[in-house]
Design a protein around this motif. Structure first.
Motif, short mmCIF file in Angstrom:
data_model
loop_
_atom_site.label_atom_id
_atom_site.label_comp_id
_atom_site.label_asym_id
_atom_site.label_seq_id
_atom_site.Cartn_x
_atom_site.Cartn_y
_atom_site.Cartn_z
N VAL A 1 23.50 -8.10 -1.43
CA VAL A 1 22.47 -8.25 -2.46
C VAL A 1 22.28 -7.48 -3.93
N SER A 2 23.13 -6.21 -3.65
CA SER A 2 22.74 -5.27 -5.08
C SER A 2 23.53 -6.03 -5.96
N GLU A 3 24.52 -6.92 -5.81
CA GLU A 3 25.28 -7.42 -6.93
C GLU A 3 24.30 -8.60 -7.70
N ALA A 4 23.06 -8.77 -7.28
CA ALA A 4 22.31 -9.51 -8.01
C ALA A 4 22.01 -8.82 -9.35
N ASP A 5 22.12 -7.74 -9.53
CA ASP A 5 21.71 -6.89 -10.55
C ASP A 5 22.96 -6.68 -11.42
N ASN A 6 24.01 -7.14 -11.09
CA ASN A 6 25.33 -7.27 -11.97
C ASN A 6 25.84 -8.88 -12.49
N PRO A 7 25.23 -9.41 -13.50
CA PRO A 7 25.85 -10.65 -13.94
C PRO A 7 27.10 -10.85 -13.85
N ASN A 8 27.88 -9.81 -14.06
CA ASN A 8 29.43 -10.04 -13.96
C ASN A 8 30.02 -10.69 -12.68
N MET A 9 29.08 -10.32 -11.58
CA MET A 9 29.51 -10.79 -10.29
C MET A 9 28.89 -12.02 -9.88
N TRP A 10 28.04 -12.57 -10.67
CA TRP A 10 27.13 -13.95 -10.28
C TRP A 10 28.28 -14.84 -10.21
N ILE A 11 29.15 -14.89 -10.62
CA ILE A 11 30.30 -16.07 -10.43
C ILE A 11 30.80 -16.08 -9.05
N LYS A 12 30.70 -15.05 -8.48
CA LYS A 12 31.00 -15.06 -6.94
C LYS A 12 30.16 -16.20 -6.16
N ALA A 13 28.81 -16.43 -6.46
CA ALA A 13 27.99 -17.57 -5.98
C ALA A 13 27.98 -18.60 -6.73
N ASN A 14 28.27 -18.60 -8.00
CA ASN A 14 28.22 -19.78 -9.00
C ASN A 14 29.45 -19.89 -9.63
N PRO A 15 30.45 -20.49 -8.85
CA PRO A 15 31.89 -20.68 -9.63
C PRO A 15 31.84 -21.26 -10.86
N ASN A 16 30.53 -22.28 -11.16
CA ASN A 16 30.66 -22.89 -12.41
C ASN A 16 29.75 -22.08 -13.42
N LEU A 17 29.68 -20.72 -13.34
CA LEU A 17 28.80 -19.84 -13.99
C LEU A 17 29.11 -20.16 -15.57
N CYS A 18 30.30 -20.36 -15.97
CA CYS A 18 30.44 -20.77 -17.52
C CYS A 18 29.94 -21.71 -18.15
N LEU A 19 29.41 -22.79 -17.31
CA LEU A 19 28.76 -23.92 -17.79
C LEU A 19 27.38 -23.92 -17.77
N MET A 20 26.77 -22.83 -17.49
CA MET A 20 25.25 -22.44 -17.09
C MET A 20 24.97 -21.77 -18.40
N ASP A 21 23.65 -21.90 -18.40
CA ASP A 21 22.84 -21.11 -19.56
C ASP A 21 22.54 -19.81 -19.05
N VAL A 22 23.43 -18.84 -19.09
CA VAL A 22 23.40 -17.53 -18.36
C VAL A 22 22.35 -16.69 -19.16
N VAL A 23 22.21 -16.84 -20.63
CA VAL A 23 21.60 -15.77 -21.00
C VAL A 23 19.96 -16.01 -20.72
N ASN A 24 19.57 -17.34 -20.55
CA ASN A 24 18.13 -17.46 -20.01
C ASN A 24 17.99 -17.36 -18.62
N LEU A 25 19.34 -17.31 -17.84
CA LEU A 25 19.15 -17.28 -16.35
C LEU A 25 18.76 -15.76 -16.35
N VAL A 26 19.49 -14.68 -17.02
CA VAL A 26 19.44 -13.27 -16.90
C VAL A 26 17.98 -12.86 -17.22
#
Length: 609
Positions: free
Chosen positions: A322-347
């Motif tokens: 759960v500590s990786e929730a504060d590390n957006p670099n690691m969000w791709i572990k749960a969200n393999p389509n991360l590069c297609l998302m609006d990550v700026v607003n997600l953060v």
């Protein structure tokens, strides 16, 4: 990059970071902006394993050519590579056919059109090459029949789930070469399955190729050339499936029983290579089919040498902690389509929502794919339960002092009794829990598969008739007293008058546990502390685990605790029996150990030390 720096960035700084992230990923193929002409299933597996071999994953940057993935996805990649090395042997007669693996991916990219969003075409990302290619590419060396009959795609929300369901359903309808194929889009609610069905229709209408081949009607899509049909079904409308070729379950985390799943499985009998896919996020139903699939997947992937679930494909994407929730670099572990998302607003949304416990829990469950109960008053969560996996040889406890407790049902409900043995030296407790339900209650249950598993494990017994005869509890406690030294039985007075008298007649010391905040609050907090420290040993009883996940807290104005159920179907009888017993076990831990020697010192003595 320091992860705290990302979380503390201004909006403009986040925009610049995100551009750099995507540029880095695309520089080595981790993020694709155009369809890749070759199959990437094995390539993805190798990049994922490379990430797993990093000594310090926190040092990874998007410009490094390793693909971040959860430990369980890394294990899935190792499974693929292991199978490649032994393919086509007598012990492993499956081979990886790259053409068959790539065919559905090419279909999605060339024949299907997204009906929503700003995307002109579907671009399968490397992880989708792995999931689709891995599911479709492994076939028998002699017959060409697919290896995998079931597949679980477990990813966070907004990871292309709808596109996957719609596209693969259309592929299986008209491109898999099956005559008379019956395709089912499945969900817990009819509303949700209809939404997905409409999306499949919209995808057809957006594609000139599919429009010519398929006939989309209000409640059915047909492929007339081979007499194939696609319909939407749900758990709300129970009916028999008809000769399933492909079934795609959406958000199986909502399912509380196996009824619809079993209907679909039983309808596969006449097909040579049927396929059922479960595409879902994590959820809060901790005793449903998804939890079984997830645990089976962990067992399979963590013990590759045992070749468990040989015909079930698992892709379990989630944060590893759960500590990786504060590390957006690691969000791709749960969200393999991360590069297609609006990550700026997600953060920015995450930073705001994190302040609210319930909204934060929703992020953990739905975006980062960790099982959680959204209610902040849940007794324990899945990660806490997972800490308590120690197995103890019960034969070594013969003659040990123990406290018993029981919780009796009204009529048809669950009845439970517990033996709790404190291990004073280590600070642990061993729980032996037995439950009973009547035959009438068993017959009415919608999830007999789960009950049967508990019966097989010895945790549950079915008693004849319409209610539980308490003589079964009496006999069990008497039998346990011949193994352990039961020094006291704690009980709730409700419904227990006759049983209490019978147990007293047998010679047991009985003590009532008053069901109130003052009595149960302290022992309940102590028991939770034991769980947090991994010191509750229940020998991996699935039923006791279920009981634990069902407990919710009630608090009084002084923050004393009482247990209650999450819902009417989530029983806590085993925990109620445990807490009755634990009221005395707490006292056993509090007793002085051995002789106490007190030495007195004067002020002068202390000054001269």
């Amino acid at each position: 990059m320091n992860t705290n720096k990302i979380m503390n960035m201004t909006y403009t700084e986040l925009e610049n970071w995100w551009v750099d992230y995507k540029n880095g990923m695309s520089s080595w193929g981790g993020y694709l902006v155009q369809p890749y002409p070759e199959l990437l299933t094995t390539w993805y597996a190798e990049r994922v394993i490379d990430f797993g071999n990093l000594k310090n994953q926190e040092s990874w940057t998007p410009w490094d050519s390793q693909m971040p993935a959860s430990k369980l996805v890394i294990q899935a990649a190792k499974r693929h590579i292991r199978d490649l090395k032994r393919q086509g042997t007598d012990d492993f007669p499956w081979i990886f056919d790259e053409e068959k693996a790539h065919r559905p991916i090419r279909f999605l990219e060339k024949k299907c059109k997204p009906s929503k969003g700003d995307f002109g075409q579907i671009v399968a990302q490397p992880w989708q090459h792995f999931v689709i290619g891995g599911t479709y590419g492994w076939v028998h060396r002699d017959t060409g029949i697919r290896k995998y009959r079931e597949a679980l795609e477990f990813v966070g929300r907004k990871n292309g789930k709808t596109t996957m369901v719609s596209g693969l359903s259309n592929y299986m309808l008209g491109e898999d070469g099956e005559n008379g194929a019956n395709v089912y889009i499945l969900a817990n609610s009819q509303k949700q399955s209809n939404i997905l069905f409409e999306e499949a229709k919209a995808m057809i209408e957006a594609s000139p190729y599919l429009t010519k081949r398929f006939k989309a009607m209000a409640r059915e899509i047909k492929f007339p050339a081979k007499k194939c049909s696609m319909v939407a079904m749900s758990a709300e409308k129970k009916k028999d499936g008809e000769n399933l070729h492909f079934g795609c379950f959406d958000e199986v985390h909502d399912f509380i029983d196996y009824i619809l799943i079993n209907v679909m499985k039983r309808s596969r009998g006449m097909r040579k290579q049927p396929l059922i896919m479960y595409i879902t996020t994590a959820g809060t139903v901790l005793d449903g089919p998804l939890m079984d699939f997830y645990e089976n997947g962990i067992d399979c992937l963590e013990h590759l040498e045992d070749d468990l679930d040989e015909r079930f494909f698992y892709f379990l994407a989630q944060l590893d902690d759960v500590s990786e929730a504060d590390n957006p670099n690691m969000w791709i572990k749960a969200n393999p389509n991360l590069c297609l998302m609006d990550v700026v607003n997600l953060v920015t949304d995450y930073k705001q929502d994190k302040k609210n416990p319930q909204e934060f829990a929703d992020w953990i469950t739905k975006q980062f794919n960790l099982f959680s109960d959204i209610d902040e008053l849940s007794f324990v969560d899945i990660p806490t339960i997972e800490k308590n996996k120690k197995v103890y040889d019960l034969s070594k406890l013969k003659g040990k002092e123990a406290i018993a407790g029981y919780d009796l049902s009204e009529t048809e409900d669950f009845t439970a009794a517990v033996i709790e043995i404190p291990l004073i030296e280590s600070g642990e407790v061993v729980i032996i829990c037995k439950s009973w339900i009547s035959q009438a209650r068993y017959d009415k249950d919608n999830n007999k598969q789960r009950l049967d598993a508990w019966i097989k494990q010895g945790s549950l017994e079915i008693t004849p008739g319409d209610y539980v005869n308490y003589s079964y509890i009496e006999q069990w406690l008497e039998d346990q007293s011949k193994i352990y030294k039961i020094i006291k039985i704690r009980y709730d007075r409700r419904n227990s008058l006759v049983l209490n008298q019978q147990l007293e007649s047998y010679g047991f010391s009985m003590e009532e546990t008053i069901q109130g905040f003052m009595t149960l609050g302290g022992p309940m907090k102590h028991f939770k502390e034991l769980l947090l420290d991994g010191k509750v040993i229940f020998n991996n009883s699935k039923m006791y685990r279920w009981y634990l996940s069902n407990v919710k807290l009630k608090k009084d104005r002084n923050s004393n605790w009482m247990p209650t159920k999450q819902s009417k179907n989530r029983k806590i009888d085993g925990i109620a029996a445990t807490l009755n017993a634990h009221c005395s076990v707490v006292d056993m831990f509090a007793k002085p150990r051995g002789e106490t020697k007190v030495t007195y010192y004067s002020v002068n003595d202390l000054m001269n030390m």
